[in-house]
Motif scaffolding. Structure first.
Motif, mmCIF file in Angstrom:
data_model
loop_
_atom_site.group_PDB
_atom_site.id
_atom_site.type_symbol
_atom_site.label_atom_id
_atom_site.label_comp_id
_atom_site.label_asym_id
_atom_site.label_seq_id
_atom_site.Cartn_x
_atom_site.Cartn_y
_atom_site.Cartn_z
ATOM 1 N N CYS A 2 0.824 -1.195 0.000
ATOM 2 C CA CYS A 2 0.000 0.000 0.000
ATOM 3 C C CYS A 2 0.862 1.250 0.000
ATOM 4 O O CYS A 2 1.583 1.525 0.954
ATOM 5 C CB CYS A 2 -0.915 0.015 1.223
ATOM 6 S SG CYS A 2 -1.981 1.454 1.309
ATOM 7 N N LEU A 120 -3.368 -3.393 -0.103
ATOM 8 C CA LEU A 120 -4.214 -2.827 -1.148
ATOM 9 C C LEU A 120 -3.900 -1.352 -1.322
ATOM 10 O O LEU A 120 -3.810 -0.604 -0.348
ATOM 11 C CB LEU A 120 -5.698 -3.016 -0.798
ATOM 12 C CG LEU A 120 -6.171 -4.459 -0.673
ATOM 13 C CD1 LEU A 120 -7.634 -4.499 -0.252
ATOM 14 C CD2 LEU A 120 -5.982 -5.220 -1.988
ATOM 15 N N VAL A 123 -5.986 2.208 0.178
ATOM 16 C CA VAL A 123 -7.100 1.906 1.073
ATOM 17 C C VAL A 123 -7.060 2.833 2.287
ATOM 18 O O VAL A 123 -8.086 3.302 2.779
ATOM 19 C CB VAL A 123 -7.047 0.431 1.516
ATOM 20 C CG1 VAL A 123 -8.024 0.177 2.650
ATOM 21 C CG2 VAL A 123 -7.372 -0.473 0.334
#
Length: 213
Positions: A2, A120, A123
């Motif tokens: 991320c 991710l 996020v």
């Protein structure tokens, strides 16, 4: 990984997961207090009784069909939850169960979000960081309240009769000791407060770009 997570964000995710795990452990473990009692009808054997929020370990079972006191009373050495919520021996413990259960649920929800935020892209945005901080703050408040409320139930009849003796009372342990699960709950509360403070720092002010123009 991320790209929106800072170094503080990685630390926040780690301690969020630790807070959720320790809170769930303390919530389920029936060892918030414990004490030993001499059972004259059990061949002079010492029995250790442990109490948690909604669970306990070891209890006395009365068999009315016994032909004598020794035959009619036995010690059940097992752990389990109370059959009904109303069977929890103190209204303070009932309230503590609800509060700590809510706190554990909130911490698990944030921990799952933090875990997925590690893998991710983008996020972990500003809205999520602030929401997570609020939820963890609420969880910490519930746990702090539980830590102060639970000892008010030490005057419950089963606690006095089976484990802690007549000296037990509100905020008085008598002959009992604080169990491991209570210390874990203190640790979970401390980590939860730290996580709530770190959450707003978990997102980058300017998200990193992977593209060159």
């Amino acid at each position: 990984m991320c790209g929106s997570m800072t170094a503080h964000g990685w630390l926040w995710a780690t301690i969020s997961i630790a807070a959720a795990g320790s809170a769930c452990t303390a919530f389920y473990w029936a060892d918030w207090i414990n004490g030993q009692t001499q059972l004259p009808y059990s061949v002079g054997r010492n029995a250790t009784f442990r109490f948690g929020l909604f669970r306990r370990c070891n209890y006395i079972q009365v068999n009315e069909s016994g032909s004598s006191l020794m035959q009619g009373v036995t010690l059940q050495t097992e752990c389990g939850r109370y059959q009904n919520f109303d069977d929890i021996p103190s209204v303070h413990w009932q309230t503590s169960t609800v509060l700590f259960g809510v706190a554990s649920g909130l911490l698990v929800l944030v921990a799952l979000t933090a875990f997925f935020a590690l893998f991710l892209e983008d996020v972990c945005n500003k809205t999520l960081s602030r929401t997570a901080s609020v939820l963890q703050g609420i969880a910490a408040l519930c746990m702090v309240t539980t830590l102060f409320l639970y000892p008010a139930g030490w005057n419950a009849q089963p606690v006095r009769d089976e484990a802690c003796g007549a000296g037990a009372g509100v905020y008085k342990l008598g002959s009992c000791s604080v169990g491991v699960a209570y210390y874990i709950a203190i640790g979970a509360t401390t980590i939860g407060i730290l996580a709530a403070l770190l959450s707003p720092l978990s997102q980058r002010t300017k998200p990193r770009s992977d593209y060159v123009i």
